[in-house]
Enzyme design. Structure first.
Site, PDB file in Angstrom:
ATOM      1  N   GLY A 195      24.898  18.332 -22.661  1.00 28.04           N
ATOM      2  CA  GLY A 195      26.210  18.889 -22.327  1.00 28.04           C
ATOM      3  C   GLY A 195      26.346  19.053 -20.827  1.00 28.04           C
ATOM      4  CE  LYS A 196      30.702  19.487 -15.290  1.00 24.95           C
ATOM      5  NZ  LYS A 196      30.993  18.371 -14.458  1.00 24.95           N
ATOM      6  NE  ARG A 197      25.385  26.725 -19.466  1.00 23.33           N
ATOM      7  CZ  ARG A 197      24.975  27.857 -19.999  1.00 23.33           C
ATOM      8  NH1 ARG A 197      25.620  28.376 -21.001  1.00 23.33           N
ATOM      9  NH2 ARG A 197      23.909  28.464 -19.549  1.00 23.33           N
TER      10      ARG A 197
END
Ligand code: GLU
Length: 479
Positions: free
Chosen positions: A256-258
């Protein structure tokens, strides 16, 4: 591939990276490019960059430039591709439409391709009916008995010659197979004249003499389609090497982006070194079979092997990226280190002696900006501000500290301005420590007087950088 090319290319490894220009390059895409590039480099082969821009609806403007910029940043250079051309130009699928038509014609001539006679609505009805009956929709069940001549106005479909299971060997996952449900009369060329990915990439891999195809797991289920086209054309397929997925930092969820699933150029903007990024990405799904973790690009080319690509998901770990980057910073020449650090420093502290202090404390260049934001470098060019209680060390008294500072000032003043080095300062402070028997009550107030911080570089080093005058001034002020 012409016969001449076939002879010349025998045993030559040819790999390609074939991105669709549908957005920014993320770590997954770049890792695919990297592995294909490493494999070609290792084998003195050819690495091709091919832009798969046949889905005009999904195309995002600027993506091609972005792909090129990302690869350029990382030094993943192509032997054939956009900007430089090559024997199989163009490397943009949208400029190769005649070629796909030529191959389509071969299939038509063999009776293995036909124009889709149905309107979109009619196909929609077939689909809905199958859904109602809880059956998978298969176009081939509606295949017309007689085929019209194809004039390009209708989609051209592949007449799947045989509905059967396929088995193949994947260089990473070993024996794979997929059942007949994966096979259907899929579209080769759409009514807008553009080929589908399923067809175009095969034509291009054949024409460009690609020997090894590396890509993600999402293509495994379509492989029977690809193999049936190769069979229909009577051409041997390339080797397939499926890459493991990249997982988030917990090792379970998809990236994911994180976890860092972002535009790869953001890593450049954050100040990671391209060689560190390459090192990190190479280890994301591959290992050298020994303990080594830090590699130069040349060492990676030497060590890389498809047989050591892992099966299970590779875990994206940004702390590891920071660590790898720091290791690569350590490898930079003095000149490179200086130039990079100076880019981030305000003019007042662009001084040589500050370089080791900074480089010890950062793992990427943008950490310098963070240090500046947190005021951790202010004391190099601004008088520190702090409350006077801060100068008192543990249970020492104010009087004790004042005496120590007085003493220190006297001793430091004896040092000649031109030889005011960290060694000399250290000597002085040690002397006062010995006299008082309490080093904390010496070092602590000096550190505060010079930096205004609890945690700072060694006070001797700060003193040397500030020079004799400024050091004495700040100590006087503390007094
Ligand atoms: N254009 C495809 C993609 O971007 C390439 C897949 C392949 O390498 O064959 O996913």
């Amino acid at each position: 591939m012409s016969e001449k090319e076939q002879v010349e290319n025998k045993n030559k490894v040819v790999t390609r990276f074939a991105p669709s220009p549908t957005g920014f390059m993320h770590v997954g895409g770049i890792r695919t490019a990297l592995y294909a590039w490493l494999w070609a480099k290792k084998n003195n082969g050819t690495f091709i960059l091919r832009i798969e821009d046949t889905d005009k609806e999904r195309e995002v403007r600027g993506s091609i430039e972005h792909i090129i910029e990302s690869l350029n940043w990382l030094g993943i250079n192509w032997h054939e591709g956009p900007n430089i051309g090559g024997p199989h130009a163009s490397y943009l699928q949208s400029e190769r439409l005649d070629l796909y038509k030529k191959y389509a014609q071969i299939l038509i001539n063999k009776g293995l391709a036909y124009p889709d006679p149905y309107t979109e609505e009619e196909v929609g009805v077939f689909r809905d009916t199958a859904e109602l009956a809880k059956k998978p929709f298969l176009y081939r069940e509606h295949r017309p008995e007689v085929f019209d001549k194809w004039d390009g106005a209708k989609p051209l479909r592949f007449k799947t010659p045989e509905i059967k299971s396929y088995k193949w060997n994947d260089l990473v996952y070993g024996n794979l197979s997929a059942g007949p449900e994966a096979l259907d009369d899929f579209i080769l060329i759409k009514s807008d004249g553009y080929p589908t990915y399923n067809f175009a990439h095969i034509v291009d891999d054949i024409e460009m003499c690609v020997t090894h195809v590396m890509r993600g797991q999402e293509f495994i289920s379509s492989t029977p389609k690809f193999l049936s086209i190769y069979e229909a054309l009577g051409i041997k397929p390339p080797f397939y090497a499926t890459l493991p997925p990249i997982m988030g930092s917990d090792g379970k969820k998809k990236l994911g982006k994180r976890d860092g699933a972002k535009d790869v150029l953001e890593y450049r903007n954050e100040g990671y070194l391209p060689e560190a990024m390459i090192n990190f990405l190479a280890l994301l799904g591959w290992n050298p079979g020994d303990e080594r973790e830090i590699f130069t690009v040349d060492e990676l080319i030497e060590a890389f092997d498809i047989s050591r690509i892992g099966h299970s998901g590779a875990q994206m770990n940004l702390e590891k990226l920071d660590w790898i980057n720091k290791e690569h910073i350590k490898k930079l020449s003095k000149e490179e280190l200086r130039n990079n650090i100076f880019k981030y420093l305000p003019d007042e502290i662009k001084i040589e002696k500050i370089i080791p202090i900074i480089s010890e404390r950062i793992s990427k260049w943008s950490d310098i900006t963070e240090m500046i934001k947190r005021g951790e470098l202010d004391f190099f060019y601004k008088e520190p501000i702090y409350s006077k209680e801060k100068l008192i060390y543990k249970d020492s008294t104010q009087e004790e500290i004042s005496n120590n500072i007085k003493n220190i000032i006297l001793k430091l003043d004896e040092i000649d301005e031109n030889s005011f080095s960290k060694e000399k300062v250290k000597e002085c402070l040690n002397l006062v420590s010995q006299e008082t028997g309490k080093s904390g009550a010496i070092l602590h107030p000096v550190r505060f007087a010079l930096s205004g911080l609890d945690r700072s570089p060694d006070p001797f080093i700060i003193a040397e950088i500030l020079g004799k005058n400024e050091t004495l001034l700040r100590l006087q002020k503390a007094l």
